[in-house]
Design a protein around this motif. Structure first.
Motif, PDB file in Angstrom:
ATOM      1  N   VAL A 616     -28.460  32.048  28.102  1.00  0.00           N
ATOM      2  CA  VAL A 616     -28.875  32.300  29.487  1.00  0.00           C
ATOM      3  C   VAL A 616     -27.802  33.088  30.234  1.00  0.00           C
ATOM      4  O   VAL A 616     -28.121  33.961  31.042  1.00  0.00           O
ATOM      5  N   ALA A 617     -26.533  32.796  29.986  1.00  0.00           N
ATOM      6  CA  ALA A 617     -25.461  33.562  30.620  1.00  0.00           C
ATOM      7  C   ALA A 617     -25.493  35.011  30.184  1.00  0.00           C
ATOM      8  O   ALA A 617     -25.235  35.922  30.988  1.00  0.00           O
ATOM      9  N   THR A 618     -25.842  35.249  28.919  1.00  0.00           N
ATOM     10  CA  THR A 618     -25.948  36.621  28.424  1.00  0.00           C
ATOM     11  C   THR A 618     -27.055  37.366  29.151  1.00  0.00           C
ATOM     12  O   THR A 618     -26.892  38.527  29.556  1.00  0.00           O
ATOM     13  N   VAL A 619     -28.204  36.702  29.345  1.00  0.00           N
ATOM     14  CA  VAL A 619     -29.301  37.323  30.084  1.00  0.00           C
ATOM     15  C   VAL A 619     -28.858  37.639  31.510  1.00  0.00           C
ATOM     16  O   VAL A 619     -29.151  38.713  32.052  1.00  0.00           O
ATOM     17  N   ALA A 620     -28.156  36.708  32.146  1.00  0.00           N
ATOM     18  CA  ALA A 620     -27.690  36.937  33.514  1.00  0.00           C
ATOM     19  C   ALA A 620     -26.760  38.140  33.582  1.00  0.00           C
ATOM     20  O   ALA A 620     -26.838  38.944  34.523  1.00  0.00           O
ATOM     21  N   LEU A 621     -25.849  38.278  32.593  1.00  0.00           N
ATOM     22  CA  LEU A 621     -24.948  39.430  32.566  1.00  0.00           C
ATOM     23  C   LEU A 621     -25.725  40.724  32.405  1.00  0.00           C
ATOM     24  O   LEU A 621     -25.424  41.735  33.057  1.00  0.00           O
ATOM     25  N   LEU A 622     -26.761  40.714  31.553  1.00  0.00           N
ATOM     26  CA  LEU A 622     -27.566  41.913  31.350  1.00  0.00           C
ATOM     27  C   LEU A 622     -28.362  42.258  32.603  1.00  0.00           C
ATOM     28  O   LEU A 622     -28.511  43.438  32.950  1.00  0.00           O
ATOM     29  N   LEU A 623     -28.851  41.255  33.299  1.00  0.00           N
ATOM     30  CA  LEU A 623     -29.559  41.528  34.545  1.00  0.00           C
ATOM     31  C   LEU A 623     -28.597  42.059  35.608  1.00  0.00           C
ATOM     32  O   LEU A 623     -28.964  42.937  36.397  1.00  0.00           O
ATOM     33  N   THR A 630     -32.384  45.567  27.185  1.00  0.00           N
ATOM     34  CA  THR A 630     -31.678  44.635  26.316  1.00  0.00           C
ATOM     35  C   THR A 630     -32.020  43.194  26.658  1.00  0.00           C
ATOM     36  O   THR A 630     -32.191  42.339  25.783  1.00  0.00           O
ATOM     37  N   ALA A 631     -32.125  42.915  27.963  1.00  0.00           N
ATOM     38  CA  ALA A 631     -32.450  41.559  28.389  1.00  0.00           C
ATOM     39  C   ALA A 631     -33.815  41.132  27.865  1.00  0.00           C
ATOM     40  O   ALA A 631     -33.992  40.000  27.390  1.00  0.00           O
ATOM     41  N   SER A 632     -34.792  42.018  27.952  1.00  0.00           N
ATOM     42  CA  SER A 632     -36.136  41.652  27.476  1.00  0.00           C
ATOM     43  C   SER A 632     -36.142  41.427  25.970  1.00  0.00           C
ATOM     44  O   SER A 632     -36.797  40.512  25.467  1.00  0.00           O
ATOM     45  N   ALA A 690     -38.770  41.028  31.006  1.00  0.00           N
ATOM     46  CA  ALA A 690     -37.707  40.019  30.910  1.00  0.00           C
ATOM     47  C   ALA A 690     -38.012  38.827  31.806  1.00  0.00           C
ATOM     48  O   ALA A 690     -37.863  37.671  31.400  1.00  0.00           O
ATOM     49  N   LEU A 691     -38.484  39.113  33.029  1.00  0.00           N
ATOM     50  CA  LEU A 691     -38.776  38.012  33.948  1.00  0.00           C
ATOM     51  C   LEU A 691     -39.977  37.201  33.489  1.00  0.00           C
ATOM     52  O   LEU A 691     -39.999  35.973  33.627  1.00  0.00           O
ATOM     53  N   TYR A 692     -40.982  37.892  32.953  1.00  0.00           N
ATOM     54  CA  TYR A 692     -42.125  37.158  32.421  1.00  0.00           C
ATOM     55  C   TYR A 692     -41.711  36.323  31.204  1.00  0.00           C
ATOM     56  O   TYR A 692     -42.244  35.237  30.970  1.00  0.00           O
TER      57      TYR A 692
END
Length: 814
Positions: A616-623, A630-632, A690-692
């Motif tokens: 989850v932290a990785t996704v937050a960094l990508l966002l 990349t996040a998706s 990514a959000l979906y």
């Protein structure tokens, strides 16, 4: 019975009267003796006078009968009265028998002995001092504690007379010989004996003819002991006397041997008695201001005495606390002034050296030898040589650092803050010398201080640590001096510019920087409650004091090789939360949004490698960095992960952050517009995907409905729009064009191109303009994430297996 001839020249009637128990008869006999002696003196009959002195002194004053001894005493006094000025020739014969009677067991004899000696001294005066004064003073000291009131009253009269004689102008009194007697008597414990000694010291101190300051070290310890007496009158008397001495020291500092007295003051400054402690610390404060560098060798001892006093919080000891604070402040100022003076001397020496060299060259050029500077002393001429910032021979830095390190474990916040202020100040004045002592216990102690329950202590400890672990050049001496003065007795480390005001290129960590980062992580690893309760506070303070990018780079590099994967994941989650929410890291967040910058790209690359410990932290960094493609892609792999309650809780927190002002730009991108500072390759379609993806991972909780309502507010996608499904992201043309074009599938990449990729990020040649470089992600980034997560899965299995084995062992043992 003795015959009349044995008492000659006394008559039988006179002898009987002297032996009588009635005072009036003895007095009449004394008058007869006085008349007889006057006649002897008139015809210069010294033989009869000496014979009479022998009879009275040996036969009467030494008799076994108390009344006879009283008669002898009054007879000796009568002789002195008759002799007048000639008494000086017979002082020993007169005084010695009387002194013996001052120790008599009969209180009446002791009283009459005081009276007799008073009459003799009143006539003999200064002639008593050369040989008899020590014995008289010793007798008076004993009589001061006499149990009989009348005897003490008589002794007091005699004592006042002796003080008057001693302090008379022109009296041949040997003060140096008298001081050992005072030193011996000043340790008396009896109240009256102490009063007696204080009265004598006060009389000598008040006399202009005597200067007690050179002898003060001999009696100072005893005076401070008397100051702790339980009798209020004695305490007040001693306090006044010490105050007089201190005023004399201020007026005549050249007579004072500070070094001989400072250890006495240090000892008493740790006494339990408040008045004693306050007086001793006050003296120390004055000594520092008066003697200057003379006090430097005693720095460690003075700190050991004054630092604990800063812990006093009650009003009764407020004066002690404030005085101790002033002592520490004065010492800091002294070290600063000493550094400034030494530096000025060094600069002056260098200038003089250059000038003499130039003069010598000119004179040699015309054949003359250089003439030495006759006006400069050897010490002045040697200033050109190198010297440390503060004379190491005067200041024992090792002892000082050892004392400061010990007091870091004190229970008082004020004491610990003062200790940290001292370390900061010493490093400002002598950085190289202080760094040399870090490994001797100071560095580990500073690390442990971060566990302190007080925020103020932790904040000041981080200030000191930030100073120690960076090679940033210290302030000039003039500004350091102003900083010390401006703090107004504030012992905490002064405020210094730092944080992101200091560019990364200007921040140069020393070898202790990496040791500190490793030590901090070990501290968090061993004390998870510290990480949970104070971790954010500590990291934020560090980022405000040092360059936040340097801190995050160093933490990421160490965590990347962390063996405890659970701790690494927890630490990344905390670092990520701080990165996204802390105002201290605003500059760092803005930098990460501009990955076209090479330095920002390298920072992202470093963080991404570490952030993979937490999905989850990785996704937050990508966002945060607008890497939505990349996040998706990353979220699509979450189905293979171990989705736990903690995992879903992290997603829940991320949804809350998306709704916060931090991600305002992200919410604006849902409209299909490019926000200020947004990357050209940002993809609304990938962001939506990514959000979906996050939405599908969540159960239908409050966070689920929050995100769903947000997505419902976004405009619908174009019917013919296709989400970019490749990890490499959109092409340059897609980023620039207002219409969404389809990305080529990943399968179109050849094996040769994949083989040439050697990093997670590659340059897109189509997007390069001038010196700027843009970067897009490729497969190795996702592979690294999956590899890290595989290690986490294996680690979790091992921990579960270990737990099962441990339970089995416990069951078998029970």
């Amino acid at each position: 019975m003795m015959s009349e001839k044995d008492y000659a020249p006394l008559s039988a009637a006179c002898v009987r009267a002297l032996n009588d128990k009635i005072y009036e008869k003895r007095k009449a006999a004394a008058l007869e003796i006085e008349k007889m002696v006057k006649e002897f003196a008139a015809c210069n009959n010294t033989v009869q006078i000496k014979k009479l002195l022998k009879v009275l002194g040996r036969d009467f004053a030494s008799s076994q009968n108390g009344h006879v001894r009283k008669g002898g005493l009054i007879g000796l006094a009568a002789i002195a009265v008759a002799l007048g000025n000639d008494t000086c020739f017979y002082t020993e014969e007169l005084v010695v028998p009387i002194l013996a009677c001052l120790e008599d067991t009969d209180l009446r004899v002791r009283y009459y002995a005081c009276e007799s000696l008073y009459n003799v001294a009143k006539i003999a005066r200064g002639s008593l001092l050369p040989h008899l004064f020590p014995r008289i003073f010793d007798a008076l000291a004993r009589l001061a504690a006499d149990p009989d009131h009348n005897v003490k009253t008589g002794a007091e009269l005699l004592d006042r007379l002796m003080k008057e004689i001693v302090t008379e102008s022109g009296t041949p009194f040997d003060l140096a010989s008298f001081i050992p007697m005072l030193r011996e008597r000043v340790y008396a414990t009896n109240v009256f004996a102490r009063q007696f000694v204080l009265s004598w010291i006060g009389a000598l101190c008040a006399c202009p003819s005597f200067n007690l300051l050179p002898f003060l070290p001999d009696i100072l310890d005893g005076l401070f002991r008397i100051l702790s007496d339980s009798t209020p009158g004695i305490r007040q008397m001693c306090d006044i006397l010490l105050g007089e001495f201190l005023r004399s020291i201020k007026h005549e500092p050249s007579y004072v041997d500070y070094s001989s007295m400072v250890n006495i003051l240090i000892t008493h400054s740790q006494a339990p008695d408040d008045l004693l402690q306050f007086t001793a610390i006050t003296w120390i404060k004055e000594f520092i201001q008066l003697s200057g560098e003379t006090m430097l060798p005693f720095t460690a001892s003075i700190l050991s005495a004054t630092l604990p006093c800063l812990a006093y919080e009650d009003d009764n000891r407020k004066n002690i606390r404030e005085t101790a604070k002033a002592v520490n402040y004065s010492f800091m100022k002294l070290i600063t002034v000493t550094k400034e003076k030494n530096s000025a001397k060094k600069e002056f020496g260098e200038i003089e050296g250059k000038g003499s060299n130039a003069e010598g060259m000119n004179e040699n050029s015309v054949g003359n030898a250089p003439i030495p500077d006759q006006g400069k002393s050897e010490s002045d001429q040697s200033l050109a040589g190198g010297e440390k910032s503060v004379d190491s021979s005067a200041l024992d830095l090792e002892l000082v650092v050892e004392e400061l390190t010990k007091h870091l474990n004190h229970t008082s916040v004020a004491t610990k803050v003062a200790v940290l202020g001292w370390i900061h100040h010493l490093h400002s004045c002598m950085p190289h010398e202080v760094l040399a002592h870090l490994e001797k216990g100071l560095f580990p102690a500073l690390i442990r201080t971060l566990c302190d329950p007080s925020d103020e202590v932790v904040r000041q400890a981080l200030k000191v640590m930030a100073r120690l672990i960076s090679e940033s050049k210290g302030p000039p001496l003039s500004s350091l001096m102003k900083a010390v003065e401006a703090e107004d007795n504030n012992l905490a480390p002064p405020q210094m510019p730092g944080g992101d005001e200091l560019a990364l290129s200007a921040f140069v960590p020393n070898p202790y920087f990496s040791k500190f980062i490793i030590g901090l992580l070990r501290l968090f690893s061993s004390d998870r409650s510290l990480l949970e309760d104070r971790g954010s506070f500590i990291i934020r303070q560090l980022c405000s004091l040092l360059n936040s990018e340097a801190i995050y780079r160093a933490l990421s590099e160490v965590l990347l090789s962390e063996d405890d994967l659970a701790f690494a994941s927890l630490m990344v989650e905390n670092l990520n939360c701080i990165l996204l929410t802390s105002s201290e890291l605003f500059t760092l967040r803005m930098k990460l949004k501009n990955l076209a910058d090479k330095e920002a790209h390298e920072l992202f690359q470093c963080l991404y490698a570490c952030w993979c410990h937490s999905p989850v932290a990785t996704v937050a960094l990508l966002l945060l960095t607008q890497n939505y493609d990349t996040a998706s892609e990353l979220i699509s792999t979450f189905g293979d992960l171990d989705v736990t309650v903690e995992f879903l809780t992290e997603i829940d927190r991320l949804i809350q952050l998306i709704e916060s002002p931090i991600f305002t730009y992200l919410r604006l991108e849902l409209l299909g517009t490019k926000p200020p500072g947004g990357r050209q390759n940002s993809s609304r379609e990938s962001l939506l995907r990514a959000l979906y993806g996050l939405l599908m991972l969540l159960p239908q909780s409050e966070a689920f409905h929050t995100l769903r309502r947000r997505l419902q507010c976004a405009p619908p996608l174009w019917p013919n729009c296709r989400c970019g499904g490749q990890f490499s992201g959109p092409s340059a043309g897609d980023a620039v064009s207002s219409s969404s074009s389809q990305q080529k599938p990943k399968s179109s990449d050849t094996k040769d191109e994949s083989h040439k990729r050697k990093s997670w990020l590659k340059k897109d040649g189509d997007q390069m303009s001038g010196d700027s470089e843009a970067y897009t992600h490729i497969d190795p980034g996702l592979k690294h994430f999956l590899s890290v997560q595989e290690r986490h899965n294996a680690d979790k299995k091992m921990r579960r297996l270990s737990g099962v084995v441990e339970c089995s062992v416990k069951l078998n043992e029970s």
